[in-house]
Design an enzyme around this catalytic site. Structure first.
Site, PDB file in Angstrom:
ATOM      1  CB  VAL A  45      -0.856  -0.414   1.301  1.00  0.00           C
ATOM      2  CG1 VAL A  45      -0.506  -0.060   2.902  1.00  0.00           C
ATOM      3  CG2 VAL A  45      -2.322   0.927   0.714  1.00  0.00           C
ATOM      4  CG  ASP A  46       5.068   2.702   1.703  1.00  0.00           C
ATOM      5  OD1 ASP A  46       5.192   4.046   1.599  1.00  0.00           O
ATOM      6  OD2 ASP A  46       6.118   2.854   2.459  1.00  0.00           O
TER       7      ASP A  46
ATOM      8  CB  SER B 233       0.708  -4.991  10.335  1.00  0.00           C
ATOM      9  OG  SER B 233       1.935  -4.147  11.202  1.00  0.00           O
TER      10      SER B 233
ATOM     11  N   GLY C   3       0.179  -7.428   5.655  1.00  0.00           N
ATOM     12  CA  GLY C   3       0.896  -7.435   4.590  1.00  0.00           C
ATOM     13  C   GLY C   3       1.953  -7.969   4.582  1.00  0.00           C
ATOM     14  CB  VAL C   4       5.383  -7.018   3.415  1.00  0.00           C
ATOM     15  CG1 VAL C   4       7.054  -7.280   3.980  1.00  0.00           C
ATOM     16  CG2 VAL C   4       4.713  -7.135   1.663  1.00  0.00           C
TER      17      VAL C   4
HETATM   18  P1  ADP Z   1       2.474  -3.947   5.481  1.00  0.00           P
HETATM   19  O1  ADP Z   1       3.534  -3.804   5.621  1.00  0.00           O
HETATM   20  O2  ADP Z   1       2.341  -2.985   6.741  1.00  0.00           O
HETATM   21  O3  ADP Z   1       2.262  -4.920   6.132  1.00  0.00           O
HETATM   22  P2  ADP Z   1       1.581  -4.215   3.587  1.00  0.00           P
HETATM   23  O4  ADP Z   1       1.390  -2.523   2.158  1.00  0.00           O
HETATM   24  O5  ADP Z   1       2.357  -5.070   2.564  1.00  0.00           O
HETATM   25  O6  ADP Z   1       1.930  -3.529   4.799  1.00  0.00           O
HETATM   26  O7  ADP Z   1       0.287  -4.819   2.992  1.00  0.00           O
HETATM   27  C1  ADP Z   1      -0.915  -4.065   4.653  1.00  0.00           C
HETATM   28  C2  ADP Z   1      -1.854  -4.226   3.801  1.00  0.00           C
HETATM   29  O8  ADP Z   1      -3.032  -2.943   2.562  1.00  0.00           O
HETATM   30  C3  ADP Z   1      -2.710  -5.584   3.159  1.00  0.00           C
HETATM   31  O9  ADP Z   1      -4.364  -6.001   3.647  1.00  0.00           O
HETATM   32  C4  ADP Z   1      -2.867  -5.228   1.295  1.00  0.00           C
HETATM   33  O10 ADP Z   1      -3.564  -6.048   0.194  1.00  0.00           O
HETATM   34  C5  ADP Z   1      -3.400  -3.913   1.529  1.00  0.00           C
HETATM   35  N1  ADP Z   1      -3.010  -3.168   0.348  1.00  0.00           N
HETATM   36  C6  ADP Z   1      -2.057  -2.592  -0.748  1.00  0.00           C
HETATM   37  N2  ADP Z   1      -2.388  -1.980  -1.449  1.00  0.00           N
HETATM   38  C7  ADP Z   1      -3.760  -1.200  -1.107  1.00  0.00           C
HETATM   39  C8  ADP Z   1      -4.614  -0.126  -1.594  1.00  0.00           C
HETATM   40  N3  ADP Z   1      -3.635  -0.216  -2.678  1.00  0.00           N
HETATM   41  N4  ADP Z   1      -5.026  -0.203  -1.222  1.00  0.00           N
HETATM   42  C9  ADP Z   1      -5.758  -0.467   0.134  1.00  0.00           C
HETATM   43  N5  ADP Z   1      -5.295  -1.823   0.634  1.00  0.00           N
HETATM   44  C10 ADP Z   1      -4.349  -1.924   0.276  1.00  0.00           C
END
Ligand code: ADP
Length: 202
Positions: free
Chosen positions: A62-63, A146, A148-149
């Site tokens: 998402v970042d 938190s 996701g990755v």
């Molecule tokens: P973290 O490192 O905090 O785990 P991630 O980005 O890997 O963050 O994942 C956090 C959540 O954001 C996951 O559920 C992922 O599927 C979700 N995500 C990824 N892209 C988007 C988006 N464009 N909008 C909303 N959620 C998203």
């Protein structure tokens, strides 16, 4: 400390909104928590929250999506912030996003559960909500921080998130509406279930 009557009203509202809980918290304001499936970069809110890393210099998930949608000015502003500790939050402008602000918070990396992960995750939600309120935001959207990755188990993260958001809305009436924007169906369902358990009181 919600009365039985209030609780049953909340349950009715909850069913009515199918995924959103509306709570009349007294004092004239209606504070609301909603759960939707979607892409947070498209979400129109005063602030969207970024599940950032401590460097605040962009990353995957998402970042990465938020930085791509906001444009390079976001990274430029982030460079001036000197990073952010896990569980804390920093605010920037939203640039090309529909949101006015981005609130960046590094959630915890899951390390088995006995490294304070739940408290750190709750801190991320609380810090973000506080910062939003301090900046006069009425509407704020969160991704599933938190899970996701960073590997935080989804059901546990969802329980922490909805509890922390509801506790905040009970105490602080500056915010109007908080939405969990879940990227996929599995995530949306986990937050719906966590919300339903909280309302049932288990
Ligand atoms: P973290 O490192 O905090 O785990 P991630 O980005 O890997 O963050 O994942 C956090 C959540 O954001 C996951 O559920 C992922 O599927 C979700 N995500 C990824 N892209 C988007 C988006 N464009 N909008 C909303 N959620 C998203």
């Amino acid at each position: 400390s919600i009365s039985m009557k209030r609780e049953s009203e909340m349950k009715n509202m909850y069913t009515e909104f199918a995924g959103a809980g509306t709570r009349d918290t007294g004092g004239g304001g209606i504070d609301m928590i909603g759960i939707v499936k979607g892409d947070i970069t498209k979400f129109r809110a005063d602030a969207i929250v970024n599940a950032a890393n401590t460097g605040l210099l962009g990353g995957g998930g998402v970042d990465g999506a938020i930085h791509r949608a906001a444009g390079p000015e976001l990274l430029e502003e982030c460079r001036t912030l000197g990073g952010c500790k896990t569980g804390e939050a920093k605010i920037t402008k939203g640039y090309r996003l529909p949101a006015r602000f981005v609130i960046h918070t590094p959630g915890p990396v899951w390390r088995g559960g006995d490294h304070g992960e739940e408290e750190l995750l709750a801190n991320s939600y609380r810090s973000s909500l506080t910062l939003a309120a301090e900046n006069d935001c009425k509407t704020i959207a969160f991704p599933s921080i938190s899970t996701g990755v960073y590997g935080f188990p989804l059901d546990r993260a969802a329980a922490v998130a909805v509890k922390t958001i509801c506790d905040f809305l009970d105490r602080d009436h500056r915010l109007g509406e908080v939405t969990m924007v879940c990227f996929d169906e599995k995530t949306r369902k986990a937050y719906e279930d966590a919300m339903a358990s909280l309302y049932r009181g288990n």
